[in-house]
Design an enzyme around this catalytic site. Structure first.
Site, PDB file in Angstrom:
ATOM      1  N   ASN A   9      95.840 106.526 -34.025  1.00 49.36           N
ATOM      2  CA  ASN A   9      96.750 107.520 -34.605  1.00 49.36           C
ATOM      3  C   ASN A   9      96.470 108.829 -33.878  1.00 49.36           C
ATOM      4  O   ASN A   9      95.468 109.480 -34.127  1.00 49.36           O
ATOM      5  CB  ASN A   9      96.492 107.655 -36.110  1.00 49.36           C
ATOM      6  CG  ASN A   9      97.293 108.793 -36.727  1.00 49.36           C
ATOM      7  OD1 ASN A   9      98.196 109.343 -36.095  1.00 49.36           O
ATOM      8  ND2 ASN A   9      96.961 109.136 -37.965  1.00 49.36           N
ATOM      9  N   TRP A  10      97.373 109.178 -32.978  1.00 47.00           N
ATOM     10  CA  TRP A  10      97.145 110.372 -32.147  1.00 47.00           C
ATOM     11  C   TRP A  10      97.395 111.678 -32.883  1.00 47.00           C
ATOM     12  O   TRP A  10      97.110 112.754 -32.365  1.00 47.00           O
ATOM     13  CB  TRP A  10      98.033 110.311 -30.901  1.00 47.00           C
ATOM     14  CG  TRP A  10      97.491 109.426 -29.827  1.00 47.00           C
ATOM     15  CD1 TRP A  10      96.295 108.754 -29.829  1.00 47.00           C
ATOM     16  CD2 TRP A  10      98.112 109.129 -28.570  1.00 47.00           C
ATOM     17  NE1 TRP A  10      96.139 108.050 -28.656  1.00 47.00           N
ATOM     18  CE2 TRP A  10      97.245 108.270 -27.868  1.00 47.00           C
ATOM     19  CE3 TRP A  10      99.319 109.501 -27.974  1.00 47.00           C
ATOM     20  CZ2 TRP A  10      97.545 107.784 -26.599  1.00 47.00           C
ATOM     21  CZ3 TRP A  10      99.622 109.011 -26.715  1.00 47.00           C
ATOM     22  CH2 TRP A  10      98.740 108.165 -26.036  1.00 47.00           C
ATOM     23  N   LYS A  11      97.992 111.581 -34.071  1.00 50.36           N
ATOM     24  CA  LYS A  11      98.310 112.800 -34.837  1.00 50.36           C
ATOM     25  C   LYS A  11      99.077 113.780 -33.938  1.00 50.36           C
ATOM     26  O   LYS A  11      99.878 113.346 -33.105  1.00 50.36           O
ATOM     27  CB  LYS A  11      97.027 113.395 -35.429  1.00 50.36           C
ATOM     28  CG  LYS A  11      96.238 112.330 -36.213  1.00 50.36           C
ATOM     29  CD  LYS A  11      95.108 112.859 -37.037  1.00 50.36           C
ATOM     30  CE  LYS A  11      94.441 111.685 -37.753  1.00 50.36           C
ATOM     31  NZ  LYS A  11      93.392 112.077 -38.690  1.00 50.36           N
ATOM     32  N   HIS A  95     100.167 108.440 -44.759  1.00 51.88           N
ATOM     33  CA  HIS A  95      98.854 108.955 -44.331  1.00 51.88           C
ATOM     34  C   HIS A  95      98.442 110.101 -45.254  1.00 51.88           C
ATOM     35  O   HIS A  95      99.298 110.867 -45.713  1.00 51.88           O
ATOM     36  CB  HIS A  95      98.932 109.441 -42.879  1.00 51.88           C
ATOM     37  CG  HIS A  95      97.577 109.706 -42.289  1.00 51.88           C
ATOM     38  ND1 HIS A  95      96.879 110.864 -42.556  1.00 51.88           N
ATOM     39  CD2 HIS A  95      96.785 108.951 -41.485  1.00 51.88           C
ATOM     40  CE1 HIS A  95      95.704 110.807 -41.932  1.00 51.88           C
ATOM     41  NE2 HIS A  95      95.629 109.659 -41.272  1.00 51.88           N
ATOM     42  N   GLU A  97      97.250 112.868 -44.669  1.00 55.31           N
ATOM     43  CA  GLU A  97      97.699 114.192 -44.202  1.00 55.31           C
ATOM     44  C   GLU A  97      99.171 114.418 -44.557  1.00 55.31           C
ATOM     45  O   GLU A  97      99.580 115.549 -44.838  1.00 55.31           O
ATOM     46  CB  GLU A  97      97.451 114.305 -42.687  1.00 55.31           C
ATOM     47  CG  GLU A  97      95.958 114.432 -42.390  1.00 55.31           C
ATOM     48  CD  GLU A  97      95.517 113.880 -41.044  1.00 55.31           C
ATOM     49  OE1 GLU A  97      96.359 113.675 -40.145  1.00 55.31           O
ATOM     50  OE2 GLU A  97      94.295 113.624 -40.888  1.00 55.31           O
ATOM     51  N   GLU A 167      91.761 104.497 -45.946  1.00 53.78           N
ATOM     52  CA  GLU A 167      91.147 105.654 -45.286  1.00 53.78           C
ATOM     53  C   GLU A 167      90.619 106.637 -46.332  1.00 53.78           C
ATOM     54  O   GLU A 167      91.394 107.432 -46.883  1.00 53.78           O
ATOM     55  CB  GLU A 167      92.189 106.387 -44.430  1.00 53.78           C
ATOM     56  CG  GLU A 167      92.740 105.561 -43.299  1.00 53.78           C
ATOM     57  CD  GLU A 167      93.303 106.443 -42.182  1.00 53.78           C
ATOM     58  OE1 GLU A 167      92.923 106.214 -41.030  1.00 53.78           O
ATOM     59  OE2 GLU A 167      94.084 107.374 -42.463  1.00 53.78           O
ATOM     60  N   GLY A 173      88.048 112.500 -39.770  1.00 56.73           N
ATOM     61  CA  GLY A 173      87.776 113.611 -38.869  1.00 56.73           C
ATOM     62  C   GLY A 173      86.493 114.364 -39.194  1.00 56.73           C
ATOM     63  O   GLY A 173      86.263 115.452 -38.677  1.00 56.73           O
ATOM     64  N   SER A 213      86.662 108.208 -39.115  1.00 55.68           N
ATOM     65  CA  SER A 213      85.542 108.344 -38.188  1.00 55.68           C
ATOM     66  C   SER A 213      85.081 107.012 -37.573  1.00 55.68           C
ATOM     67  O   SER A 213      83.898 106.791 -37.349  1.00 55.68           O
ATOM     68  CB  SER A 213      84.370 109.070 -38.863  1.00 55.68           C
ATOM     69  OG  SER A 213      84.766 110.380 -39.239  1.00 55.68           O
ATOM     70  N   GLY A 234      91.640 107.848 -35.414  1.00 55.74           N
ATOM     71  CA  GLY A 234      92.140 109.126 -34.931  1.00 55.74           C
ATOM     72  C   GLY A 234      91.422 109.535 -33.654  1.00 55.74           C
ATOM     73  O   GLY A 234      91.752 109.081 -32.552  1.00 55.74           O
ATOM     74  N   GLY A 235      90.411 110.393 -33.791  1.00 54.40           N
ATOM     75  CA  GLY A 235      89.717 111.000 -32.659  1.00 54.40           C
ATOM     76  C   GLY A 235      89.330 110.036 -31.542  1.00 54.40           C
ATOM     77  O   GLY A 235      89.560 110.319 -30.363  1.00 54.40           O
TER      78      GLY A 235
HETATM   79  O1  LIG Z   1      93.102 109.672 -40.063  1.00 58.58           O
HETATM   80  C1  LIG Z   1      92.611 108.831 -39.335  1.00 58.58           C
HETATM   81  C2  LIG Z   1      93.438 107.806 -38.715  1.00 58.58           C
HETATM   82  O2  LIG Z   1      94.689 107.746 -39.316  1.00 58.58           O
HETATM   83  C3  LIG Z   1      91.166 108.843 -39.017  1.00 58.58           C
HETATM   84  O3  LIG Z   1      90.906 109.888 -38.150  1.00 58.58           O
HETATM   85  P1  LIG Z   1      89.457 109.966 -37.420  1.00 58.58           P
HETATM   86  O4  LIG Z   1      89.259 108.617 -36.774  1.00 58.58           O
HETATM   87  O5  LIG Z   1      89.592 111.080 -36.447  1.00 58.58           O
HETATM   88  O6  LIG Z   1      88.473 110.212 -38.522  1.00 58.58           O
END
Ligand SMILES: O=C(CO)COP(=O)(O)O
Length: 251
Positions: A9-11, A95, A97, A167, A173, A213, A234-235
């Site tokens: 997920n590149w956000k 999600h 967010e 999640e 993050g 994470s 994500g990251g």
């Molecule tokens: O929100 C996430 C994936 O959708 C998780 O993000 P991280 O892997 O950066 O913690």
């Protein structure tokens, strides 16, 4: 055996050039889709280009959100019909967010899942608890409520094609991962909800990811657990090397 699914997920990261360079760099190094499903969920602006670059490879491209209506006066939104017309295979729905910053409700999530299924787009349905809820022992209650709302009104065949991502919000993050055992317990509780609603067979087929994470260093242990069928990352999905390592760990 459920096939693992690793989704990046590149956000709201990467410029157009960075996104295309990434997909060009990984597309021929993706493990066969018979072994693992590899997905990148990119900013909407890049989707048609990335779908073209990944055409006839084992990499699938997904969106990070969509509206539930097919068309209409919804300034700034993107519809399921628009995503399926450019051959997007997956969409992240609900999600944390989106729920937190864009007021996405359980009801909207359910409508979006309906819309995704109607267009043959695989929904990755997110759920998870806040730190406060975890400390108050409300994790399973929260997640069960979210999952029940999201899965309301589908057929068994539809549910088998969905993906759920657990999640925990406090792990996103932050560098704090749920322990593999804790993540597995919640993923198991989610599977029980699916069993309660749709029966044993369906609950054995639906894939449940863990997210929060996830990195090359911890993914193996997470994936070794009974109820964890993949990761939403994500990251660690933003660098070519680390994304490929995540896929390797799932093989
Ligand atoms: O929100 C996430 C994936 O959708 C998780 O993000 P991280 O892997 O950066 O913690």
């Amino acid at each position: 055996m459920r096939k693992p699914i690793i989704a990046g997920n590149w956000k709201m990261y990467k410029t157009f050039d960075e996104a295309t360079e990434f997909v060009e760099a990984v597309r021929d190094k993706i493990p066969s889709e018979e072994i693992v499903d590899a997905v990148i969920c990119a900013p909407a602006l890049y989707l048609p280009t990335l779908v073209d670059i990944a055409f006839e490879t084992d990499l699938a491209i997904g969106a990070q959100n969509m509206h539930f209506e097919n068309e209409g006066a919804f300034t700034g939104e993107i519809s399921p019909a628009q995503l399926s017309a450019v051959n997007v295979d997956y969409v992240i729905i609900g999600h944390s967010e989106r729920r937190e910053y864009f007021n996405e409700t359980d009801e909207a999530v359910n409508k979006k899942v309906r819309a995704a299924m109607n267009h043959g787009i695989v929904p990755i349905i997110c759920c998870g608890e806040t730190l406060e809820e975890r400390e108050a022992n409300q994790t399973e209650q929260k997640v069960e409520k979210q999952v029940k709302a999201a899965l309301d009104g589908f057929t068994v065949e539809e549910v088998e094609h969905m993906v759920i991502a657990y999640e925990p919000i406090w792990a996103i993050g932050t560098g704090k991962t749920a322990t593999a055992d804790d993540a597995n317990t919640v993923c198991g509780a989610i599977r029980n909800v699916v069993e309660e609603l749709y029966g044993r067979d369906t609950s054995e087929k639906i894939r449940i990811q863990y997210g929060g994470s996830v990195k090359p260093e911890n993914i193996k242990e997470l994936l070794s657990k009974e109820h964890i069928d993949g990761a939403l990352v994500g990251g660690a999905s933003l660098q070519v090397d680390s994304y490929l390592k995540l896929l390797e760990a799932a093989m």
